[in-house]
Design an enzyme around this catalytic site. Sequence first.
Site, mmCIF file in Angstrom:
data_model
loop_
_atom_site.group_PDB
_atom_site.id
_atom_site.type_symbol
_atom_site.label_atom_id
_atom_site.label_comp_id
_atom_site.label_asym_id
_atom_site.label_seq_id
_atom_site.Cartn_x
_atom_site.Cartn_y
_atom_site.Cartn_z
ATOM 1 N N ASP A 77 0.756 -1.378 -0.140
ATOM 2 C CA ASP A 77 -0.010 0.036 0.028
ATOM 3 C C ASP A 77 0.983 1.238 0.231
ATOM 4 O OD1 ASP A 77 -3.083 0.906 1.315
ATOM 5 O OD2 ASP A 77 -1.510 2.118 1.549
ATOM 6 N N ASN A 80 -2.319 13.080 -3.181
ATOM 7 C CA ASN A 80 -3.403 13.614 -3.835
ATOM 8 C C ASN A 80 -3.690 15.299 -3.302
ATOM 9 O OD1 ASN A 80 -4.445 11.562 -5.780
ATOM 10 N ND2 ASN A 80 -5.374 10.311 -4.057
ATOM 11 N N ASP A 82 -3.242 9.532 -9.873
ATOM 12 C CA ASP A 82 -3.334 8.085 -10.953
ATOM 13 C C ASP A 82 -2.028 7.871 -11.481
ATOM 14 O OD1 ASP A 82 -6.045 8.281 -10.314
ATOM 15 O OD2 ASP A 82 -6.760 8.949 -12.131
ATOM 16 N N GLU A 99 -5.074 2.439 -3.956
ATOM 17 C CA GLU A 99 -3.554 2.349 -3.808
ATOM 18 C C GLU A 99 -2.847 1.192 -3.312
ATOM 19 O OE1 GLU A 99 -4.360 2.839 -0.367
ATOM 20 O OE2 GLU A 99 -2.805 4.048 -0.198
#
Length: 298
Positions: A172, A180, A189, A216
């Site tokens: 992860d 973000n 992305d 993610e």
Amino acid sequence: MTRKAVVLIVDDEISNIEIMNAVLEDSYEICFATSGEQAIETARTVLPDLILLDVLMPGMDGYEVCKTLKQDRLLADVPVIFTTGLDDQDAEARGLSLGAIDYVTKPIQPIILAVRVRNHIELKRLRDQLAEMAVTDALTGLSNRRRLEQALGVETARLARSEDWLSVIMLDIDFFKAFNDTYGHPAGDRCIAMVASALNRAVRRASDLAARYGGEEFACVLPGADADAAMTVAREIQAQVQSLSIPHTQSKVSSCVTVSIGIASARCRPGMTADLWIGNADRQLYLSKATGRNRIVG
Ligand code: GH3
Ligand code: MG
Ligand code: MG
Ligand code: MG
């Protein structure tokens, strides 16, 4: 250039094969069989894209061939078109109920044969594409969670028979919400896609599977890998992600994007499920997060 589709023509009368071959040979690669037995053998070797199958043949007839094909895992999805002189609704119904996709009657009408073959090959191509899309993650091109769970189910059952090793890795991205927030969702992305490519480079064996589990979070299935082998792969994943050098100013553990990794390794035993393996790897991942992130817990 895309390869030509392969059509297998099965008929005990050479003259029929010649007629069909003349219609199709410019557009397809053609192979032949003159008996049911030979048809099965040839189909298994060439894995055709479509089979034109005569019904009436001495020995194994077309119905039996069709039944055998449909029971073969690799051949079950190959479209079968029956070709027969029988102008008989029962014969047609029987062929279709055995899994044939279509039916043409002899004497062959060249235009009709050409169009039916083309349509069914195109439909098969679209079906295959759809099936592949259903198990592929669109952003990264990795397998998605569906394929991961399918593959893990198959592997746990297979490996349990020999009580062989299996390892599952979960990883992860660290502080990704902050990533973000800092760089924007599109950059997020791209980061996910880059981590996926790093993962793909690290997981190299043909029998291994790397997947995007969600968001993610990624998972790998390593059949036959013991704890040491899995640790080697996990270190390689970490190194590959590090070498991406994606800046992450808001990470609390590094100036670049990092991942936390959890590994579950054990000999497979009967009764172990995909859920159990995912749960075990996820618990290790949680420990990796809880004990500081950017680390491997195996
Ligand atoms: P931790 O180190 O504990 O993993 O912290 P984190 O911020 O990475 O964890 P959290 O689960 O709180 O946040 C994951 C974030 O991932 C939240 C979500 O907006 C983002 N995310 C999930 N899927 C996508 C995606 O497809 N694209 C982008 N850009 N962001 C995604
Ligand atoms: Mg015949
Ligand atoms: Mg995260
Ligand atoms: Mg997460």
